[in-house]
Design an enzyme around this catalytic site. Structure first.
Site, PDB file in Angstrom:
ATOM      1  N   TYR A  78       0.824  -1.214   0.000  1.00 24.55           N
ATOM      2  CA  TYR A  78       0.000   0.000   0.000  1.00 24.55           C
ATOM      3  C   TYR A  78       0.853   1.257   0.000  1.00 24.55           C
ATOM      4  CZ  TYR A  78      -0.064  -0.314   5.269  1.00 24.55           C
ATOM      5  OH  TYR A  78       0.233  -0.414   6.609  1.00 24.55           O
ATOM      6  N   GLU A  79       0.178   2.404  -0.216  1.00 24.79           N
ATOM      7  CA  GLU A  79       0.827   3.698  -0.434  1.00 24.79           C
ATOM      8  C   GLU A  79       1.767   3.664  -1.646  1.00 24.79           C
ATOM      9  OE1 GLU A  79       0.224   6.585   0.736  1.00 24.79           O
ATOM     10  OE2 GLU A  79      -1.246   5.903   2.194  1.00 24.79           O
ATOM     11  N   GLY A  80       1.422   2.885  -2.647  1.00 24.26           N
ATOM     12  CA  GLY A  80       2.239   2.749  -3.842  1.00 24.26           C
ATOM     13  C   GLY A  80       3.160   1.557  -3.692  1.00 24.26           C
TER      14      GLY A  80
END
Length: 590
Positions: free
Chosen positions: A440-442
């Site tokens: 997550y978060e890229g």
């Protein structure tokens, strides 16, 4: 599982001795005096206490029970609401918030240490205040004065929480594809329609209100990412006096059933004409959201570090207690077997964990200082330099710390052998929880491409040179007595610089060159950055050597890092220099 104990000695070593934060921050007008009189030490001490005593005991039970969803309502595991209230009563959700709106006003370099503590104690729990702090930052930086006055005080207080609503079923990394729309309504409000997925903390029972920051398109929005606006959408509408009123038209359609972080609610959120308020300028929502995301990406990196630290503490306690086999020199006199700590391979794993954790803590602290300088610095040139370093290092701190975090939690599991695979000691949960930090978060692959193609390639190598020039400057200024660390550090820097130049040259004729090399390049960069951190820590430890065992242990770990971990870059560089040709295979062959 061993009890969690915040690594306060190491944090103080970094803040006071290596980076000399109190004296450096005294020169920043907006932070002058804020860390005087032992305030930072007192804050870290209390944070360590509450995370160990209140948050950590819920880690295993929260994982086993998980969140539940029924008729749009999400219930967190037993004990979570009470623990969150205790956490909020200490002011911890607003530790980095503006005092004008009820926050503590602590710089990011202090908040980063607290983030490590709460995430090491219980990652699922830590996600709720983390998203709230990020939402507060975005509102503070881009929201109107009216939105700040209405929403920031109760969020800093912990009565309300925040979420970040970006992803949609068809739009993950490529946010330009989002379909959620915002239509103008009455009283400067908008009506939002659409569905968001993978929303951390989108619905729960910890706070009386949840403030969603939602990316959506206005009717006149141009296509792509330049047509995205940011909106504040509360779960419950707020009246003119700041009181929570009727339910907004936003609901949780379901929650995800996940591999880890099971006590963190990951929601599908439906906006069915929900009332929302524009944050910042129309069509500039992505820029506003990235204010939040840069802080969140450092926070996710810290999550990887935190889980590695928790795993190390458990593995070390087990290795000291578990008696099995004889050491290389034979069993201790009078005993048939030794603690497994005597075995070289166990020490290899523990030292790898220790070196990666302490290197990661130093690196995340360094990046946090750059965020503080960029936000609070009075010198325009220094602010611009810090902003450039933040842009360069954000993908590294997010991806490398989480990749190393997973390696570290796996080492911790391995130290325990079969006991690491069963639930009793908690090591298998740390491995499962850590896995999401790489996603997550890229995803870390996207972070690597951002580093190499956008930051390094987009600046023609100038951003990389900014960082390597600082390292060379450090060595030039502190070379005396530091040769055993400075020499391999400079060699690593030179290899990184040569590799960067070679890759940018390859990219002129090979469109696959940067994408094929990006992950390995980020790792070369990460190991080099850790080497810089370890050289700085070794420089300080040399000055303290002989005064205590801490400095001697720090030097021993530094020597292990340079001897056993930094050489990993050799194989990574060889892989990169093999080129992209081996990836160019017919799709039918997969």
């Amino acid at each position: 599982m061993a009890d969690y104990c915040a690594p306060l000695c190491d944090m103080r070593f970094l803040l006071n001795d290596v980076f000399r934060i109190p004296s450096r921050y005294a020169e920043l007008p907006k932070l002058a005096g804020i860390l005087d009189d032992g305030i930072a030490d007192a804050i870290l001490e209390e944070a360590g206490r509450i995370t160990a005593a209140v948050v950590a005991p819920l880690n295993r039970s929260g994982d086993e029970e998980g969140c539940s969803w029924q008729d749009g309502k999400v219930t967190t595991p037993a004990g979570f609401p009470e623990a969150y209230r205790a956490y909020a009563q200490g002011g911890w959700p607003g530790v980095g918030g503006d005092p004008a709106f009820g926050g503590m006003g602590m710089p990011k370099v202090i908040a980063a240490q607290i983030e490590e503590m709460v995430n090491a104690a219980n990652l699922s729990f830590g996600l709720y205040p983390m998203l709230t702090a990020g939402a507060c930052l975005a509102i503070h930086m881009h929201g109107s004065e009216a939105l700040k006055q209405a929403y920031l005080p109760p969020m800093h207080e912990g009565r309300w929480s925040g979420s970040m609503c970006l992803t949609e079923p068809q739009a993950g990394t490529e946010l330009g594809l989002i379909k959620t729309r915002a239509e103008p309504g009455a009283d400067a409000a908008f009506r939002l329609y659409g569905t968001k997925i993978f929303i951390t903390g989108g619905e729960h029972d910890l706070t009386e209100n949840i403030v969603h920051l939602v990316l959506a398109r206005l009717p006149d929005a141009p296509p792509g990412p330049k047509g995205i606006s940011l909106f504040l959408v509360p779960k419950f509408l707020v009246d003119a006096d700041g009181r929570v009123g009727e339910r907004n038209a936003v609901s949780c359609g379901s929650i995800e059933h996940k591999m880890g972080i099971k006590a963190s609610s990951t929601c599908v959120m439906n906006f069915d004409g929900a009332t929302g308020y524009l944050v910042g300028e129309p069509h500039r929502g992505l820029a506003a959201m990235f204010t939040m995301m840069n802080y969140e990406r450092l926070g996710v990196g810290i999550q990887g570090l935190a889980l590695g630290e928790r795993s190390y503490q458990t593995a070390l306690a087990y290795a000291r207690e578990r008696v099995q086999g004889k050491g290389p020199g034979g069993a201790t006199a009078g005993k048939g077997a030794d603690p497994i700590l005597v075995h070289p391979d166990v020490r290899r794993m523990l030292l790898t964990m220790k070196a990666l954790n302490e290197g990661g803590r130093a690196f995340s602290t360094y990046v946090a200082t750059q965020l503080d300088i960029a936000r609070y610095g009075s010198d325009a040139a220094l602010r611009e330099r810090a902003e450039s370093l933040v842009a360069l290092l954000t993908p590294v701190v997010k991806a490398f710390l989480t990749d190393m975090g997973l390696e570290t939690t796996v080492h911790g599991q391995q130290v325990l052998g079969g006991h690491g695979y069963v639930r009793e000691w908690g090591q298998e949960q740390l491995v499962r929880d850590c896995r999401i930090t790489q996603i997550y978060e890229g995803t870390n692959g996207i972070q690597a491409l951002d580093l190499l193609a956008r930051k390094v390639g987009g600046s023609a190598g100038a951003l990389c040179s900014l960082f390597t020039a600082e390292i060379r400057g450090f060595v030039d200024a502190d070379a005396d007595g530091l040769a055993e660390f400075a020499d391999p550090l400079i060699e690593a820097v030179q290899q990184l610089e040569e590799l960067t130049t070679w890759l940018l040259e390859q990219a002129r004729t090979d469109p696959d060159a940067l994408g094929a090399a990006s992950v390995e390049y980020l790792h070369v960069f990460g190991y080099t950055a850790y080497a810089y951190m370890w050289a700085r820590m070794a420089r300080t430890a040399l000055d303290l050597q002989g005064q205590d065992e801490f400095a001697s242990a720090k030097l021993a770990t530094a020597r292990f890092y340079f001897a056993r971990l930094l050489p990993r870059t050799a194989s990574l560089i060889a892989s990169i220099r093999s080129g992209s040709g081996s990836l160019k295979v017919d799709e039918a062959w997969f």
